[in-house]
Every structure is written in C-alpha cells, then in structure tokens.
Design a protein around this motif. Structure first.
Motif, PDB file in Angstrom:
ATOM      1  N   ARG A   1       0.726  -1.294  -0.065  1.00  0.00           N
ATOM      2  CA  ARG A   1       0.114   0.205  -0.008  1.00  0.00           C
ATOM      3  C   ARG A   1       0.854   1.210  -0.264  1.00  0.00           C
ATOM      4  NH1 ARG A   1      -4.075   0.975   3.778  1.00  0.00           N
ATOM      5  NH2 ARG A   1      -4.618  -1.180   2.940  1.00  0.00           N
ATOM      6  N   PHE A   2       2.268   1.280   0.436  1.00  0.00           N
ATOM      7  CA  PHE A   2       3.183   2.342   0.333  1.00  0.00           C
ATOM      8  C   PHE A   2       4.104   1.963  -0.947  1.00  0.00           C
ATOM      9  CE2 PHE A   2       1.220   3.080   4.551  1.00  0.00           C
ATOM     10  CZ  PHE A   2       1.473   4.258   4.485  1.00  0.00           C
ATOM     11  N   ALA A   3       3.610   1.424  -2.087  1.00  0.00           N
ATOM     12  CA  ALA A   3       4.609   1.072  -3.126  1.00  0.00           C
ATOM     13  C   ALA A   3       4.279   2.328  -3.994  1.00  0.00           C
ATOM     14  CB  ALA A   3       4.224  -0.207  -3.747  1.00  0.00           C
ATOM     15  N   GLY A   4       5.308   2.401  -4.899  1.00  0.00           N
ATOM     16  CA  GLY A   4       5.253   3.533  -6.017  1.00  0.00           C
ATOM     17  C   GLY A   4       4.766   2.842  -7.520  1.00  0.00           C
ATOM     18  N   SER A   5       5.758   3.113  -8.256  1.00  0.00           N
ATOM     19  CA  SER A   5       5.181   2.495  -9.727  1.00  0.00           C
ATOM     20  C   SER A   5       6.579   1.977 -10.199  1.00  0.00           C
ATOM     21  CB  SER A   5       4.514   3.698 -10.505  1.00  0.00           C
ATOM     22  OG  SER A   5       5.128   4.820 -10.621  1.00  0.00           O
ATOM     23  N   THR A   6       6.337   2.123 -11.729  1.00  0.00           N
ATOM     24  CA  THR A   6       7.530   1.671 -12.383  1.00  0.00           C
ATOM     25  C   THR A   6       8.795   2.062 -12.107  1.00  0.00           C
ATOM     26  OG1 THR A   6       5.990   1.140 -14.111  1.00  0.00           O
ATOM     27  CG2 THR A   6       8.182   0.643 -14.807  1.00  0.00           C
ATOM     28  N   TYR A   7       9.929   1.280 -11.938  1.00  0.00           N
ATOM     29  CA  TYR A   7      11.040   1.965 -11.353  1.00  0.00           C
ATOM     30  C   TYR A   7      12.128   1.230 -12.145  1.00  0.00           C
ATOM     31  CZ  TYR A   7      11.334  -2.674  -9.113  1.00  0.00           C
ATOM     32  OH  TYR A   7      11.291  -3.875  -8.857  1.00  0.00           O
ATOM     33  N   ASP A   8      13.563   1.475 -11.936  1.00  0.00           N
ATOM     34  CA  ASP A   8      14.777   1.077 -12.649  1.00  0.00           C
ATOM     35  C   ASP A   8      15.321   0.058 -11.618  1.00  0.00           C
ATOM     36  OD1 ASP A   8      17.404   0.349 -13.555  1.00  0.00           O
ATOM     37  OD2 ASP A   8      18.062   2.359 -13.705  1.00  0.00           O
ATOM     38  N   PRO A   9      15.118  -1.332 -11.943  1.00  0.00           N
ATOM     39  CA  PRO A   9      15.528  -2.312 -11.101  1.00  0.00           C
ATOM     40  C   PRO A   9      16.827  -2.653 -10.995  1.00  0.00           C
ATOM     41  CG  PRO A   9      14.765  -3.398 -13.121  1.00  0.00           C
ATOM     42  CD  PRO A   9      14.539  -1.916 -13.415  1.00  0.00           C
ATOM     43  N   THR A  10      17.773  -1.824 -11.713  1.00  0.00           N
ATOM     44  CA  THR A  10      19.182  -2.018 -11.695  1.00  0.00           C
ATOM     45  C   THR A  10      19.813  -2.000 -10.328  1.00  0.00           C
ATOM     46  OG1 THR A  10      19.380  -1.015 -13.827  1.00  0.00           O
ATOM     47  CG2 THR A  10      21.368  -1.485 -12.833  1.00  0.00           C
ATOM     48  N   SER A  11      19.310  -1.070  -9.665  1.00  0.00           N
ATOM     49  CA  SER A  11      19.738  -1.024  -8.143  1.00  0.00           C
ATOM     50  C   SER A  11      19.734  -2.066  -7.537  1.00  0.00           C
ATOM     51  CB  SER A  11      19.261   0.426  -7.544  1.00  0.00           C
ATOM     52  OG  SER A  11      17.833   0.370  -7.481  1.00  0.00           O
ATOM     53  N   HIS A  12      18.652  -2.796  -7.606  1.00  0.00           N
ATOM     54  CA  HIS A  12      18.440  -3.939  -6.515  1.00  0.00           C
ATOM     55  C   HIS A  12      19.344  -5.149  -7.018  1.00  0.00           C
ATOM     56  CE1 HIS A  12      13.861  -2.459  -5.801  1.00  0.00           C
ATOM     57  NE2 HIS A  12      14.884  -1.573  -5.337  1.00  0.00           N
ATOM     58  N   TYR A  13      19.645  -5.277  -8.438  1.00  0.00           N
ATOM     59  CA  TYR A  13      20.498  -6.351  -8.838  1.00  0.00           C
ATOM     60  C   TYR A  13      21.643  -6.082  -8.212  1.00  0.00           C
ATOM     61  CZ  TYR A  13      17.759  -8.387 -12.757  1.00  0.00           C
ATOM     62  OH  TYR A  13      16.686  -8.684 -13.356  1.00  0.00           O
ATOM     63  N   ARG A  14      22.256  -4.822  -8.296  1.00  0.00           N
ATOM     64  CA  ARG A  14      23.552  -4.507  -7.519  1.00  0.00           C
ATOM     65  C   ARG A  14      23.431  -4.849  -6.213  1.00  0.00           C
ATOM     66  NH1 ARG A  14      23.586   0.895  -8.953  1.00  0.00           N
ATOM     67  NH2 ARG A  14      22.818   1.503  -6.878  1.00  0.00           N
ATOM     68  N   ALA A  15      22.464  -4.317  -5.473  1.00  0.00           N
ATOM     69  CA  ALA A  15      22.125  -4.682  -3.898  1.00  0.00           C
ATOM     70  C   ALA A  15      22.247  -6.078  -3.646  1.00  0.00           C
ATOM     71  CB  ALA A  15      21.088  -3.868  -3.335  1.00  0.00           C
ATOM     72  N   ALA A  16      21.836  -6.756  -4.625  1.00  0.00           N
ATOM     73  CA  ALA A  16      21.627  -8.379  -3.860  1.00  0.00           C
ATOM     74  C   ALA A  16      23.002  -8.898  -4.050  1.00  0.00           C
ATOM     75  CB  ALA A  16      20.684  -9.285  -5.224  1.00  0.00           C
TER      76      ALA A  16
END
Length: 402
Positions: free
Chosen positions: A273-288
């Motif tokens: 319910r506090f989510a946004g919308s379409t985003y660049d997922p590259t940062s999450h790959y890096r974080a993982a």
C-alpha cells in the motif's frame, strides 16, 4: 570470515575487492556519505542489463525477485524478520508517502529536530509554509533530546520524525523507546531515520522498543548498495492508513481494503500500500550482489561496529596528536565513543574551506555548515586514516587557522 585484525595492518584484506574504486590508492574519507562499492556490484549492473535484453518485458519476474532479496537484507539489518518493507529510490519519496497518509487536517502538528537530513528538513519547511505546525527541537544536548521531544508531543500532533544517529554530529540519540512509548500513548506516529545507523551500528526493533514505529533508511552510505536502495519499515497500524501519494503498484496483491466501492480507492495489504510505480530495477540487482558479498565475508553488524569504533578512535587520536587550535577546530571529547555513529565530526567555522583544501591534497571528505566530517570505511587501513589526518595538519598550517 573477516576479523578486525585483517583490516588494520599495512594492507587491508577487503581492499582488493574494491579495485574499481581504487580504495588502496586514495584517501576516501567519504564512508559516512558514499562508501565504495565492492567489485561484485558491477556484475549486478550487467546482470540487470542481460535480463532485460533476454527477457524484455518479462524481466520483471526476475527483477521483483531481486527486490525480495533486498527486503530480506533490510529485515536482517533491522532485526525484524517479519517486517513489512516498502522500497523506494530515495528516503524522500518514502517519507512523502507517509506524510500524505497522516491526518494533518485534524492533527496539524509535526515534531522533529533541527538536525534532520535535508530530504526531511526541506519538505517539513515547505509544509510549514502551507500552515502545518512544525516544531523543531534543538538536538543539543542530545542526552535530553528525547525528553524534550516528548514534551512537545500533544493531541494535535500527527507524527514525530527523528534520526537514531544525527547526520551532522554523529551523535546517537538515546532513549528512543521512551519517545516511542509517549507517541503510542498519544496516538502519534513515530518515524525513525536509521540511515546513519544501519551498517555501522547493530539495530534491533525490539531492543529499541520501536515495534510500532516507522523506520526509514537506505543503502547509499554504510551498506555500499549505491543509489536507489531505500526502504520504509511499516508498523502494524500501517494497514489502517491510505497514503494520498500513491502509485499503481499499490493496487497489486490483495485489494480487499476498500475494494468494491467506486468512490474509495482500494489499496493492497501490507507494504504494497506504500508502493510506488514502475522503477529502474538495476539498483536492486547491484544490492543483491553486495548483500551476498557482505554475507560471504562475514561483515556482520557486530563486526562492522567493532571496525567503526576502532577506525573512529584512530582518527580521533591522530587529530588530538595534531595539537590543533581550539576553538578554531575541535571535537566533542565529552561524549563517550559508543555515543557516536560511524564518523568523526570536527567543529570549525572553517569547515568548507578545509574540505576544499583537503580535496586538493587528495583527501575526499565533506562538510555541513560548521562541521567537517571524516568518514572511515572497512576497506581503509589505519595508515591511510593517519595519513589523511596528517594532511589536515598541513592544511591547518597552510591556511593559518589558529
């Protein structure tokens, strides 16, 4: 597994894993602001590209899996394995979503401090221009900050916003559980900014008494995750709230809350319910990739705290050895070492001038007003820290600061 002794000698066992940032060749005292990324982060960036190229729009199944890895990492760092975690590109966007969910018509007061980071400081100042009663409690003395903030909370207050470690001074804010208890008694939301806490101090929702608090933070600083990796930890009462600033991702999942009413927008349950919308997922790959690296190297919150206390102590001792002129430049010697976060703050009216002069000599750090901030990091050697402070001594003489 990494030990403190592996990091303090003439060579640092972690440094070779940060070759792209050349941490062994540079004096990067930016550890409180932007830590270097380990080399594995680059593989995460490329993996994001490869998935997009191979899967095109079907990449999102893989990308959302990386987001889940990031949420799990933040849960571990918060000591809250069941936490509902909303993700965002910045803490600002997450704080704005929370602010938009508050009942500011009926409770038009927000209580904060005069030492919050700019994303909150500026946004609250703008709300004050629109008539919201924003109370800024002075951070000093930090030992009584919670007591004074609690006294400012009343039944007109919608929320309290405070950092667990202050970004200018590195002071830890004690007694947060007492502030949380006060907020709960009066029906006030408490938001704790843990950005300068995670990765340098162990954090436990239960030990800090923050079960009903919101917690915001991110990975740009001590966690080495880079930009785009911020989070908002939701407390149990979040399911009653309906943020006005809402993205279409907040329609994912269970839409039972308000579903079926054409005049009432539905929200998913939990963090969505506090989510946004379409985003660049590259940062999450890096974080993982970086989170895996921390696990493999044994870079636990407990070890990172041990390293931080040691390195900040090296900086403080080296500064004291300079015999620098007080009060032209000094540090807080009254607060015990455990009363600080991860960086050394030097108090000086010449902070900006010194930062620029240090940069010319190859020492990267930063300044905030009258504070010169020296931020160590686990990949630096003791010799590098001492060398940086030695160059500060040369700058003080060159600039005739006395």
């Amino acid at each position: 597994m990494t030990r403190l002794d592996d990091l303090t000698g003439p060579s640092n066992a972690l440094a070779p894993h940060y070759s792209r940032f050349r941490v062994a060749e540079r004096l990067l005292l930016t550890g409180h602001s932007h830590q270097a990324w380990p080399d594995v982060a680059a593989r995460g960036q490329l993996e994001a590209y490869d998935d997009a190229a191979a899967e095109v729009d079907d990449k999102w199944e893989r990308a959302l899996g990386k987001a889940d890895v990031l949420r799990a990492g933040f849960r571990r760092l918060l000591g809250d394995p069941e936490a509902e975690i909303a993700l965002g590109a910045s803490t600002h966007e997450l704080v704005v979503r929370l602010l938009s969910a508050l009942d500011l018509r009926n409770r038009p007061r927000l209580v904060t401090t005069d030492g919050e980071f700019h994303s909150a400081r500026r946004q609250l100042a703008r709300l004050a221009e629109e008539g919201v009663d924003v109370v800024r409690v002075p951070t000093a003395p930090v030992t009584t900050l919670v007591e004074r903030m609690s006294a400012a909370v009343d039944d007109r207050t919608a929320a309290v916003l405070v950092s667990s470690v202050l970004f200018e001074t590195s002071w830890r804010v004690p007694h947060l559980s007492e502030l949380a208890a006060r907020c709960e008694r009066v029906g006030v939301e408490l938001l704790v900014d843990a950005y300068h806490h995670l990765g340098v101090l162990p954090f436990s929702i239960a030990d800090l008494g923050l079960e009903r608090a919101w917690v915001v933070g991110g990975g740009y600083k001590y966690l080495q995750l880079g930009e785009g990796n911020c989070f908002l930890r939701l407390p149990p009462q979040a399911d009653r709230m309906r943020p006005v600033v809402t993205g279409w991702y907040a329609e994912f999942g269970d839409l039972s809350h308000g579903a079926g009413s054409p005049d009432r927008l539905p929200y998913a349950a939990g963090a969505a319910r506090f989510a946004g919308s379409t985003y660049d997922p590259t940062s999450h790959y890096r974080a993982a990739r970086v989170l895996d690296f921390f696990e493999e190297r044994g870079l636990t919150p407990e070890l990172l705290r041990e390293v931080s206390l040691h390195q900040r102590g090296v900086l403080a001792a080296a500064f004291d050895d300079l015999g620098a002129p007080d009060p032209a430049i000094t540090r807080d010697r009254e607060t015990p070492p455990d009363g600080f976060g991860g960086f050394l703050t030097l108090h000086t009216p010449h902070a900006g001038r010194l930062r620029a002069a240090l940069r010319r000599r190859g020492v990267l750090t930063d300044s905030r007003g009258r504070y010169l901030r020296l931020g160590p990091a686990p990949y630096l050697t003791d010799d590098q820290l001492k060398a940086a402070v030695g160059l500060l001594g040369e700058v003080l003489a060159e600039e005739r600061i006395r």
